[in-house]
Design a protein around this motif. Structure first.
Motif, PDB file in Angstrom:
ATOM      1  N   LEU A  94      33.050   1.768 -16.010  1.00 15.52           N
ATOM      2  CA  LEU A  94      31.653   2.167 -16.190  1.00 15.52           C
ATOM      3  C   LEU A  94      31.068   1.490 -17.423  1.00 15.52           C
ATOM      4  O   LEU A  94      29.898   1.097 -17.431  1.00 15.52           O
ATOM      5  CB  LEU A  94      31.563   3.688 -16.331  1.00 15.52           C
ATOM      6  N   MET A  95      31.923   1.338 -18.440  1.00 12.16           N
ATOM      7  CA  MET A  95      31.436   0.707 -19.658  1.00 12.16           C
ATOM      8  C   MET A  95      31.007  -0.730 -19.395  1.00 12.16           C
ATOM      9  O   MET A  95      29.929  -1.151 -19.805  1.00 12.16           O
ATOM     10  CB  MET A  95      32.528   0.743 -20.727  1.00 12.16           C
ATOM     11  N   ILE A  99      30.287  -2.056 -16.529  1.00 17.05           N
ATOM     12  CA  ILE A  99      29.152  -2.115 -15.588  1.00 17.05           C
ATOM     13  C   ILE A  99      27.852  -1.934 -16.368  1.00 17.05           C
ATOM     14  O   ILE A  99      26.892  -2.689 -16.204  1.00 17.05           O
ATOM     15  CB  ILE A  99      29.259  -1.034 -14.496  1.00 17.05           C
ATOM     16  N   SER A 100      27.846  -0.932 -17.234  1.00 15.68           N
ATOM     17  CA  SER A 100      26.591  -0.651 -17.932  1.00 15.68           C
ATOM     18  C   SER A 100      26.219  -1.794 -18.881  1.00 15.68           C
ATOM     19  O   SER A 100      25.052  -2.068 -19.082  1.00 15.68           O
ATOM     20  CB  SER A 100      26.663   0.693 -18.646  1.00 15.68           C
ATOM     21  N   ALA A 158      26.343  -5.505 -16.126  1.00 13.98           N
ATOM     22  CA  ALA A 158      25.536  -5.507 -14.906  1.00 13.98           C
ATOM     23  C   ALA A 158      24.169  -4.887 -15.144  1.00 13.98           C
ATOM     24  O   ALA A 158      23.155  -5.429 -14.735  1.00 13.98           O
ATOM     25  CB  ALA A 158      26.275  -4.770 -13.791  1.00 13.98           C
ATOM     26  N   VAL A 159      24.148  -3.757 -15.861  1.00 13.39           N
ATOM     27  CA  VAL A 159      22.869  -3.073 -16.033  1.00 13.39           C
ATOM     28  C   VAL A 159      22.055  -3.714 -17.148  1.00 13.39           C
ATOM     29  O   VAL A 159      20.906  -4.102 -16.962  1.00 13.39           O
ATOM     30  CB  VAL A 159      23.097  -1.565 -16.301  1.00 13.39           C
ATOM     31  N   LYS A 160      22.673  -3.864 -18.329  1.00 12.55           N
ATOM     32  CA  LYS A 160      21.908  -4.347 -19.472  1.00 12.55           C
ATOM     33  C   LYS A 160      21.677  -5.858 -19.433  1.00 12.55           C
ATOM     34  O   LYS A 160      20.567  -6.329 -19.585  1.00 12.55           O
ATOM     35  CB  LYS A 160      22.635  -3.963 -20.765  1.00 12.55           C
ATOM     36  N   SER A 171      22.570  -7.971 -16.917  1.00  8.65           N
ATOM     37  CA  SER A 171      22.350  -8.497 -15.562  1.00  8.65           C
ATOM     38  C   SER A 171      23.104  -9.788 -15.286  1.00  8.65           C
ATOM     39  O   SER A 171      22.623 -10.662 -14.577  1.00  8.65           O
ATOM     40  CB  SER A 171      20.864  -8.736 -15.302  1.00  8.65           C
ATOM     41  N   MET A 224      26.412  -5.292  -9.760  1.00  3.88           N
ATOM     42  CA  MET A 224      26.976  -4.017 -10.160  1.00  3.88           C
ATOM     43  C   MET A 224      28.220  -3.662  -9.351  1.00  3.88           C
ATOM     44  O   MET A 224      29.165  -3.107  -9.870  1.00  3.88           O
ATOM     45  CB  MET A 224      25.923  -2.930  -9.960  1.00  3.88           C
ATOM     46  N   ASN A 225      28.183  -3.974  -8.066  1.00  3.67           N
ATOM     47  CA  ASN A 225      29.329  -3.621  -7.221  1.00  3.67           C
ATOM     48  C   ASN A 225      29.273  -4.417  -5.931  1.00  3.67           C
ATOM     49  O   ASN A 225      28.431  -5.272  -5.762  1.00  3.67           O
ATOM     50  CB  ASN A 225      29.345  -2.119  -6.931  1.00  3.67           C
TER      51      ASN A 225
END
Lengths: 322, 559
Positions: A151-152, A154-155, A158-160, A162, A166-167
């Motif tokens: 999760l770390m 990914i965030s 992928a999230v911040k 980009s 993400m998956n």
């Protein structure tokens, strides 16, 4: 050597037989009825149809009869039909196993390549800043659950930032083929592979370091040094080869893990691997599926042990295959 | 393992919320362009759901996540509208019902083509229903045909022709039911499959099973691709006979609880339907590119009593326990206000429901004093240890609950404390879902209460869940409810074909259920569909799932 391998393979037959008996007993003693799981709650189904379905699925036979039927089919490579998918189990699991495999191969190879040099250096420079750094971070790494780490990243990535998807394993709707397809999968692999790598890295570094420390203490290393040999040669030629022995054993044990998947990791990354399949098969009491997967893992574990022994004999001349 | 999986979700929210916090206030300013419009596949509408197993044939699908593909590709003679009422679809008109109420005759619309190009006719209808009665059929949908004439003979191989459905001419079919029953109409909406494409030999459905992902129906979308555990893809049917969908390509991507809202905010997916967690809504709120529609679930979560249990047999005890549980406290914590309580086993979305019904029902709001009074009346006296006794027997509830469920984890302390205050002891037996099903549906003993949730079907027929004749092993009357009045009303309802009269009876039934309290309806929760602002005219509702609503939806692909 060939005689040894052959003998070991023969031994595997009774072992597999016993494993299958125990597994079958355990799987069948799970509480709950597969029909209930399949039919679902609130769906109307008459008692007669239920009975007819039980008959079709062979659930009405006594356990020994069920076992014999299953074993007979298994012996000729027929794993039966999956209750959930209504397809032969073999067809269902094949792609999922390969998906898990590419993820794990990537992760483990990276982990080995990174951890071996780090392990050696930390052992040679015991208690240095570098060593202490890795001691602390591998402790943290061993303790940290993989999903937390997943999760770390990914965030962050992928999230911040980009940088990566993400998956998933491919971009939905993008009909890529050949190289473009491979690149797409590769892009999706980066994050999960990182998690697999770091998950095994911590333990491997400790392992290599300890093995190396053990060897460096030996008399023949002191002898080599007192002969006036170059330190590099002492470490990489004399010490390293011997330190490899326990590491090679480890590789054997990693074989089954290569094909097995991690339910949690596959859930978070929506990776179509085998771990989640086993979990959902257990939950829906898909007996054929559970049995086939567990037998496959049992076989891999046995083969992994055998390979570890062979590897051992290859790198350690003291061990004679007999 | 399940516990761990469940843990991931709240933890992930913590993370993602924490990460998102810094940019939420300015989010509207920062996101000048909608990220979904910059996507390489921006022309496709991407919906995020849990994983579909890939059994997309209408006769074999087994999960709620396989249902959208089935519904978009296949159609039935009848369908339901937004209010759950049956309307003609592939049929010209509503069926003509024979005098005895047992036969339904349909005229089929002419000129409707399957995706394979074949024209729909009576043979396809006969084929689709006969398949469900086949001796080798091992799917879940036998209830569609088992009330039809000749089912028993055909499904056991005694007869070679299924008499339940007959072809009268190329465009006329007749269904023959064993009995005149109101819910029969619901069986006539089953999906019609082309008889040539899915042909098989009687008694061997293997050729059909190999086409789980080779779909051909008459629906607005054609099935184009399935990537196991990743996504499936549909494209608009250019030759569709009805209103053609605006969106030409629909992708259903399988997402995970841990990151699904993030994917929506990032524009990786366009619609996230049926969200129930309040935390997720909060997360989506600040993104600036997410709209929402809210509606109630078509069903409810419940605590069901085993009404044959010596203690639970007494209606006063059941009422007392209903009054004695602070349902609202639980709803506030678990759903953060996104749920309502109902006082009978009903869905308010049914056409049979009327707001006037509420005034006829007892509201079981938290009232410990009333609960204690009822227990006293029932003869349960307080002992020295704080628990109640009657004839030397302790008032104790044996609750079979579900393991590793957050809902149960939150409900348990509230329930134990509430009922302890009344002098009721609660013994909990946690088990996994499958074991619980076995216990309450098949074994039917060893518990005085259990909890589950249910979604109602399309026709408001409570018989199978509540009539005493379904209190049999494998039957759906899991309360083991045997109430003479209830049986009487249900017997009247089942043969009532007049909708107005049916509605009255249904309400009478609901009032009786409310009084007899065989279960505590815990909650009817609100579902929220979150979607990207670039989607216009998307209006899902309780009885109008996302896959019905997307037919009218429009997609903006430029700013």
């Amino acid at each position: 050597m060939i005689k040894f391998i052959f003998k070991r393979l023969l031994y595997m037959i009774p072992v597999l037989f016993i494993i299958s008996l125990v597994l079958f007993g355990m799987v069948k003693s799970m509480p709950g009825d597969p029909l209930n799981a399949y039919v679902g709650q609130g769906v109307e189904i008459t008692a007669e149809k239920r009975e007819q379905l039980r008959e079709m699925l062979g659930l009405n036979d006594s356990l020994p009869v069920q076992y014999v039927k299953w074993a007979k089919r298994m012996a000729v490579g027929d794993f039966g039909e999956s209750l959930t998918y209504k397809k032969p189990v073999k067809e269902v699991i094949r792609p999922f196993i390969w998906n898990s495999f590419i993820l794990n191969v990537g992760g483990f190879l990276l982990a080995f390549f990174i951890s071996i040099p780090i392990g050696i250096i930390t052992a040679v420079k015991k208690y240095s800043l570098f060593d202490n750094f890795w001691t602390v971070s591998s402790l943290v790494g061993v303790c940290m659950p993989s999903f937390f780490f997943a999760l770390m990243i990914i965030s962050l990535f992928a999230v911040k930032l980009s940088l990566f998807p993400m998956n998933g394993m491919i971009t939905p709707g993008k009909d890529a083929h050949g190289l473009a397809y491979a690149l797409d999968v590769l892009k999706h692999m980066v994050l999960p592979v990182t998690v697999v790598t770091l998950g095994s890295l911590a333990a491997l570094v400790r392992y290599v370091r300890n093995a190396m420390l053990e060897v460096i203490k030996q008399d023949y290393i002191r002898t080599a040094r007192s002969k006036g040999l170059n330190e590099k040669i002492v470490i990489y030629k004399h010490a390293f080869r011997n330190a490899l022995i326990p590491v090679v054993t480890l590789i054997g044990f990693y074989i089954p893990a290569l094909f097995g998947g991690s339910t949690i990791l596959e859930t978070i990354f929506v990776w179509p691997g085998i771990g989640k399949e086993l979990y959902s098969a257990v939950m829906s009491r898909d007996y054929n599926m559970v049995m086939a997967l567990n037998m496959f893992f049992a076989l891999l574990t046995l083969l992994g042990n055998l390979m570890a022994d062979i590897g051992y004999a290859l790198v350690d001349p003291r061990v004679k295959a007999e | 393992m399940k516990k761990l999986l469940k843990m991931i979700f709240p933890l992930s929210l913590l993370f993602l919320v924490a990460c998102g916090e810094t940019n939420t206030p300015q989010a509207q300013n920062i996101q000048k362009t909608n990220p979904a419009i910059k996507r390489s596949n921006k022309d496709a509408l991407i919906i995020g759901t849990a994983e579909a197993a890939g059994n997309f044939l209408p006769v074999y699908y087994a999960t709620a996540y396989d249902a959208p593909a089935v519904a978009l590709v296949f159609e039935g003679l009848l369908t339901t509208d937004k209010n759950g009422k049956f309307i003609p679809w592939l049929a010209e008109d509503m069926p003509e019902i024979s005098e005895d109420g047992k036969s339904y005759t349909f005229k089929i619309k002419k000129g409707i083509l399957f995706h394979t190009g074949k024209e729909l006719n009576a043979d396809d209808v006969v084929f689709s229903y006969t398949l469900l009665a086949d001796p080798s059929y091992d799917g879940r949908f036998t209830s569609t045909v088992n009330n039809m004439v000749g089912y028993d003979e055909y499904s056991t191989g005694k007869e070679t022709i299924f008499r339940g459905v007959e072809k009268l001419d190329d465009y006329t079919v007749r269904f023959n039911f064993k009995e005149n029953q109101a819910p029969n109409i619901a069986k006539l909406s089953a999906a019609i499959m082309p008889s040539d494409y899915y042909s098989y030999e009687r008694g061997n459905l293997t050729p059909v099973k190999t086409k789980m992902q080779d779909l051909s129906g008459t629906g607005p979308y054609k099935f184009s691709k399935f990537v196991p555990r990743q996504y499936f893809e549909l494209v608009a049917n250019e030759n569709y006979w009805g209103k053609k969908p605006e969106v030409k390509k629909v992708i259903v991507k399988f997402v995970t609880d841990a990151t699904d809202v993030q994917e929506l905010i990032k524009g990786d997916i366009d619609i996230l339907p049926d969200v129930i967690e309040p935390e997720k809504l909060e997360l989506a709120e600040g993104a600036g590119i997410v709209d929402k529609v809210q509606y109630l679930r078509h069903g409810y979560g419940y605590l069901k009593f085993n009404t044959q249990d010596p203690i639970m047999k007494d209606v006063k005890v059941r009422q007392a326990l209903s009054y004695g549980l602070d349902r609202n406290a639980f709803l506030e914590i678990f759903f953060k206000g996104l749920a309502i309580t109902v006082d009978a086993p009903i869905s308010k979305a049914f056409w049979t429901y009327d707001p006037s019904l509420d005034s006829k029902m007892t509201v079981y709001d938290y009232n410990p004093q009333k609960a204690k009074d009822l227990l006293e009346e029932a003869g349960w006296k307080l002992g020295n240890d704080g628990f109640r006794y009657k004839d030397g027997k302790k008032l104790s509830v044996n609750w079979s609950s579900i393991k590793d469920l957050r809902l149960v984890d939150i409900l348990t302390p509230i329930l134990i404390q509430n009922w302890k205050d009344l002098g009721v002891e609660v013994i909990i037996q946690p088990m996994d879902f499958n074991s619980l099903m076995e216990k309450v549906y098949v074994e039917r003993k060893g518990f005085s209460m259990f909890n589950m949730a249910t979604s109602e079907s399309t026709f408001p027929d409570p018989s199978t869940q509540w009539h005493s004749k379904y209190d049999i092993p494998g039957g759906n009357n899991t309360c083991q409810f045997r109430d003479v009045e209830n049986d009487e009303i249900l017997d009247k309802m089942i043969t009532e074909l007049n909708t107005e009269k049916y509605k009255e009876l249904w309400q009478e039934w609901a009032v009786n259920m409310n009084k007899k309290a065989p279960m505590i309806p815990l909650y009817t929760n609100t579902y929220t569909s979150l979607f990207n602002t670039r989607i216009k005219n998307f209006k899902p509702d309780t009885l109008w799932p996302w896959y019905a609503a997307i037919i009218d939806a429009k997609l903006e692909v430029e700013e």
